[in-house]
Structures are given as C-alpha cells and as structure tokens.
Design a protein around this motif. Structure first.
Motif, PDB file in Angstrom:
ATOM      1  N   CYS A  98     -39.140  -3.406  11.668  1.00  0.00           N
ATOM      2  CA  CYS A  98     -38.343  -4.538  11.195  1.00  0.00           C
ATOM      3  C   CYS A  98     -37.469  -4.106  10.012  1.00  0.00           C
ATOM      4  N   ALA A  99     -38.081  -3.370   9.091  1.00  0.00           N
ATOM      5  CA  ALA A  99     -37.325  -2.856   7.941  1.00  0.00           C
ATOM      6  C   ALA A  99     -36.247  -1.878   8.384  1.00  0.00           C
ATOM      7  N   LEU A 100     -36.567  -1.062   9.398  1.00  0.00           N
ATOM      8  CA  LEU A 100     -35.602  -0.089   9.919  1.00  0.00           C
ATOM      9  C   LEU A 100     -34.436  -0.796  10.605  1.00  0.00           C
ATOM     10  N   GLN A 101     -34.742  -1.842  11.378  1.00  0.00           N
ATOM     11  CA  GLN A 101     -33.677  -2.606  12.039  1.00  0.00           C
ATOM     12  C   GLN A 101     -32.748  -3.242  11.006  1.00  0.00           C
ATOM     13  N   SER A 102     -33.329  -3.795   9.962  1.00  0.00           N
ATOM     14  CA  SER A 102     -32.529  -4.405   8.893  1.00  0.00           C
ATOM     15  C   SER A 102     -31.664  -3.357   8.190  1.00  0.00           C
ATOM     16  N   LEU A 103     -32.231  -2.155   7.962  1.00  0.00           N
ATOM     17  CA  LEU A 103     -31.487  -1.070   7.326  1.00  0.00           C
ATOM     18  C   LEU A 103     -30.260  -0.683   8.163  1.00  0.00           C
ATOM     19  N   PHE A 104     -30.459  -0.447   9.455  1.00  0.00           N
ATOM     20  CA  PHE A 104     -29.346  -0.069  10.329  1.00  0.00           C
ATOM     21  C   PHE A 104     -28.330  -1.197  10.458  1.00  0.00           C
ATOM     22  N   PHE A 105     -28.807  -2.431  10.534  1.00  0.00           N
ATOM     23  CA  PHE A 105     -27.929  -3.592  10.678  1.00  0.00           C
ATOM     24  C   PHE A 105     -26.927  -3.663   9.528  1.00  0.00           C
ATOM     25  N   TYR A 106     -27.434  -3.554   8.293  1.00  0.00           N
ATOM     26  CA  TYR A 106     -26.550  -3.688   7.129  1.00  0.00           C
ATOM     27  C   TYR A 106     -25.810  -2.385   6.805  1.00  0.00           C
ATOM     28  N   SER A 107     -26.397  -1.250   7.186  1.00  0.00           N
ATOM     29  CA  SER A 107     -25.686   0.011   7.004  1.00  0.00           C
ATOM     30  C   SER A 107     -24.435   0.048   7.879  1.00  0.00           C
ATOM     31  N   LEU A 108     -24.569  -0.361   9.138  1.00  0.00           N
ATOM     32  CA  LEU A 108     -23.426  -0.376  10.062  1.00  0.00           C
ATOM     33  C   LEU A 108     -22.436  -1.472   9.700  1.00  0.00           C
ATOM     34  N   GLU A 109     -22.944  -2.553   9.131  1.00  0.00           N
ATOM     35  CA  GLU A 109     -22.051  -3.606   8.639  1.00  0.00           C
ATOM     36  C   GLU A 109     -21.186  -3.078   7.508  1.00  0.00           C
ATOM     37  N   GLY A 110     -21.815  -2.335   6.586  1.00  0.00           N
ATOM     38  CA  GLY A 110     -21.061  -1.715   5.497  1.00  0.00           C
ATOM     39  C   GLY A 110     -20.088  -0.669   6.009  1.00  0.00           C
ATOM     40  N   SER A 111     -20.504   0.091   7.032  1.00  0.00           N
ATOM     41  CA  SER A 111     -19.624   1.107   7.623  1.00  0.00           C
ATOM     42  C   SER A 111     -18.381   0.469   8.227  1.00  0.00           C
ATOM     43  N   GLU A 112     -18.553  -0.713   8.813  1.00  0.00           N
ATOM     44  CA  GLU A 112     -17.400  -1.393   9.416  1.00  0.00           C
ATOM     45  C   GLU A 112     -16.357  -1.735   8.353  1.00  0.00           C
ATOM     46  N   PHE A 113     -16.804  -2.230   7.206  1.00  0.00           N
ATOM     47  CA  PHE A 113     -15.876  -2.543   6.122  1.00  0.00           C
ATOM     48  C   PHE A 113     -15.172  -1.285   5.624  1.00  0.00           C
ATOM     49  N   LEU A 114     -15.922  -0.200   5.489  1.00  0.00           N
ATOM     50  CA  LEU A 114     -15.318   1.046   5.015  1.00  0.00           C
ATOM     51  C   LEU A 114     -14.340   1.615   6.041  1.00  0.00           C
ATOM     52  N   LEU A 115     -14.665   1.493   7.327  1.00  0.00           N
ATOM     53  CA  LEU A 115     -13.742   1.945   8.368  1.00  0.00           C
ATOM     54  C   LEU A 115     -12.460   1.111   8.356  1.00  0.00           C
ATOM     55  N   LEU A 116     -12.591  -0.183   8.131  1.00  0.00           N
ATOM     56  CA  LEU A 116     -11.409  -1.046   8.026  1.00  0.00           C
ATOM     57  C   LEU A 116     -10.569  -0.666   6.804  1.00  0.00           C
ATOM     58  N   ALA A 117     -11.244  -0.271   5.707  1.00  0.00           N
ATOM     59  CA  ALA A 117     -10.526   0.181   4.514  1.00  0.00           C
ATOM     60  C   ALA A 117      -9.795   1.498   4.787  1.00  0.00           C
ATOM     61  N   VAL A 118     -10.453   2.410   5.514  1.00  0.00           N
ATOM     62  CA  VAL A 118      -9.826   3.679   5.890  1.00  0.00           C
ATOM     63  C   VAL A 118      -8.603   3.438   6.768  1.00  0.00           C
ATOM     64  N   MET A 119      -8.720   2.499   7.696  1.00  0.00           N
ATOM     65  CA  MET A 119      -7.596   2.165   8.575  1.00  0.00           C
ATOM     66  C   MET A 119      -6.442   1.551   7.791  1.00  0.00           C
ATOM     67  N   ALA A 120      -6.773   0.752   6.787  1.00  0.00           N
ATOM     68  CA  ALA A 120      -5.733   0.176   5.926  1.00  0.00           C
ATOM     69  C   ALA A 120      -5.017   1.283   5.151  1.00  0.00           C
ATOM     70  N   PHE A 121      -5.785   2.261   4.673  1.00  0.00           N
ATOM     71  CA  PHE A 121      -5.189   3.399   3.971  1.00  0.00           C
ATOM     72  C   PHE A 121      -4.262   4.178   4.890  1.00  0.00           C
ATOM     73  N   ASP A 122      -4.694   4.370   6.132  1.00  0.00           N
ATOM     74  CA  ASP A 122      -3.872   5.081   7.122  1.00  0.00           C
ATOM     75  C   ASP A 122      -2.548   4.353   7.352  1.00  0.00           C
ATOM     76  N   ARG A 123      -2.595   3.036   7.481  1.00  0.00           N
ATOM     77  CA  ARG A 123      -1.367   2.241   7.678  1.00  0.00           C
ATOM     78  C   ARG A 123      -0.482   2.287   6.427  1.00  0.00           C
ATOM     79  N   TYR A 124      -1.120   2.289   5.255  1.00  0.00           N
ATOM     80  CA  TYR A 124      -0.384   2.348   3.990  1.00  0.00           C
ATOM     81  C   TYR A 124       0.408   3.658   3.892  1.00  0.00           C
ATOM     82  N   VAL A 125      -0.260   4.773   4.184  1.00  0.00           N
ATOM     83  CA  VAL A 125       0.414   6.072   4.114  1.00  0.00           C
ATOM     84  C   VAL A 125       1.515   6.147   5.163  1.00  0.00           C
ATOM     85  N   SER A 126       1.244   5.666   6.367  1.00  0.00           N
ATOM     86  CA  SER A 126       2.213   5.725   7.461  1.00  0.00           C
ATOM     87  C   SER A 126       3.483   4.934   7.158  1.00  0.00           C
ATOM     88  N   ILE A 127       3.315   3.756   6.550  1.00  0.00           N
ATOM     89  CA  ILE A 127       4.463   2.864   6.310  1.00  0.00           C
ATOM     90  C   ILE A 127       5.125   3.117   4.962  1.00  0.00           C
TER      91      ILE A 127
END
Length: 311
Positions: A98-127
C-alpha cells in the motif's frame, strides 16, 4: 477482522471504498478493463509512431512520448490491483505494498508536472530563441531532462516511504479503492511538524515550482508572439495548445485528489467512490487523444496507420 495476520505477521489494509461490489463486480471489472486496455492501446500507439518515424524524433515529440509513457505507468500503478479487487472476495493489500503504491502514484504525478515543465521549456526555446534551439536542446540535454523528471520526485518521496514504517497503525481500513495520501488517517499519531514541512517542500518542488515555471515560459511566449506575424502565431498555437490543455486537465486531477484527501471520513461512500474514479479514469486517455488530434505531424502519421489497418 480489520487486521489480518499471516504466518509471517504481515499487516493488511482493507479497502472499503467500493460501492455495491457484490452486485456490480462484473460490470465494474468490464468497464475498467476496457478503459485500461484503451489507455495502453492509445498511448502506446502514439509512442510507437514517434519512435518509428524519423520526422518525429525531435525533442518536442520525444517529450510527448515520455509524457504518454508516464500516463501508462501511472495507470499501471492502480488498474491491475483494482481489477483484481473487483473479482476478489476481500479487497485487501499489505501495508508495505500500500505504501509502495502510494509512493509510485505520487512520484509519477510529480514526474508528469516536471515533464510538462520540460515541454514548456522546449516550446520557450523554440519560439523565443529559435536560432539557439539546436545548441540548447541537444540529445544529451533531452536525456538529462527526462532522467531528472522521473528521478527528482522519486528521490523526494523515498524518505517518506521509509518513514511511514516507523509509525504505529491504529486503523486498518482505508476509505478508498487504492492507496493514496488518505493513508495518513491510519496512523495513531498526527504527522509531526517536521514531516508536514517536508511534505510541503515536496509539493513545492514537484508541483508549484514547475507550475510557476510553466506560467513564466508561456508569459514570455505570449510576449514574443504578440510581436510576431500571424503565420508564426498560428504555428505556435498548434504546438502550444495541446500542452496547455493537458496541463489544465492534469492540474484539475491533482486538485481533485487533494480535495478528496482533505474531505472528512463522513462523506458518503458512493460520492467518495465516484470522486476517486475521476482521478484515474480520464486523464490517461485524454493525453493521447489530444496529441493524436491536435499535433499535425502525429495526426498525419496516425491517419496513415488507420488507413493501412482498414484496407
């Protein structure tokens, strides 16, 4: 018994968030199995298109593939156990899993935000810095950004994973259908101030800071586009709009998860069940649909693939 003990003295948590499970278990199973299959099919279709077509091996599309892969991992953390529970007599999970599932759940949730930030940076540099784009967004840079996007949230959350095993459990039933931050209600004592501050630090680094960074990059993009010609604006909108739609969708998902966790246990089980399903149902399907329809290059290859299949 709420607390089940095996010969190895393993502590089990009973999940009591299901509604009319005996009556609708097969219906629940079929619906969620179809949804999970669609998530895998839709996301992996776009990922394979990006990986197999040379024209799509640009940083922007690689980041999209990473985001879709993250959606698959996020769903896989929840759906297989959920499907097993629908057909089981008892909806239980060991405390460690249960603790492991919660860890992966929120770790991947945080990764999604960071990936969206990386994508925003990519668009910023491109434009905003098109001439410097090839120099800045090299393969090495892309690889480092992807590794950090998955590694940083996991490293942030790992200490809290070990910390929970030092706490005494007084309750062994969890009002939910999977393990999330509602686990804090299982412990006898309230979280210490140090742990609360550490939790705030994690949320700040993996959620608010990336979100503020995205707002900053898009503010700069809007300023540059305001001074650009109509053709440049239209091209920028085609690449930025899907990213913004996904960001809004995921921000709503995270807000919803926080709201559910903060609601008191007195909330009717049916309402809690329906609200919890919203967190895992739509977003993993929303990503491939948005990028498949709104990204011109991906859409073009997708249409070719569908025509091949129908002939």
């Amino acid at each position: 018994m709420d607390k089940l003990t095996s010969q190895f003295n393993v502590t089990y948590i009973t999940l009591v968030g299901h509604v009319e499970l005996l009556k609708y278990r097969h219906l629940y199973f079929v619906i969620m199995f179809i949804v999970y299959t669609l998530i895998l099919l839709c996301n992996f279709t776009i990922i394979c298109l990006i990986m197999t077509h040379r024209s799509l091996r640009e940083p922007m599309y690689i980041f999209i593939a990473a985001l879709l892969l993250n959606s698959v991992l996020f769903s896989t953390v929840v759906y297989p156990k959920l499907l097993i529970d629908f057909l089981s007599d008892k909806q239980v999970i060991s405390f460690s899993l249960c603790a492991l599932q919660s860890l992966f759940f929120y770790s991947l949730e945080g990764s999604e935000f960071l990936l969206l930030a990386v994508m925003a940076f990519d668009r910023y540099v491109s434009i905003c810095k098109p001439l410097q784009y090839p120099t800045i967004m090299r393969k090495t840079t892309v690889s480092i950004l992807l590794i950090l996007a998955w590694l940083v949230p996991a490293c942030h959350l790992l200490p809290s994973f070990f910390w929970v095993f030092s706490l005494k459990l007084c309750r062994f039933t969890l009002k939910g259908i999977f393990c999330n931050n509602a686990m804090s209600r299982l412990y006898c004592q309230r979280p210490q101030i140090t742990y609360a501050l550490y939790g705030a630090f994690i949320i700040l680094n993996t959620t608010f800071m990336p979100f503020l960074f995205i707002l900053f990059t898009y503010t700069r993009i809007v300023i540059v586009l305001y001074k650009s010609c109509k053709e440049v604006r239209m091209k920028a909108v085609q690449t930025c709009l899907p990213h913004l739609l996904v960001l809004i969708s995921f921000s709503c998902l995270c807000s919803y998860d926080i709201i559910i966790a903060r609601l008191k246990a007195g909330l009717p089980t049916t309402v809690h069940f329906v609200m919890t399903l919203q967190v895992i149902l739509y977003h993993p399907l929303f990503n491939p649909v948005i990028y498949g329809l709104k990204m011109k290059e991906i859409s073009k290859h997708l249409m070719k693939l569908l025509r091949i299949k129908t002939t």
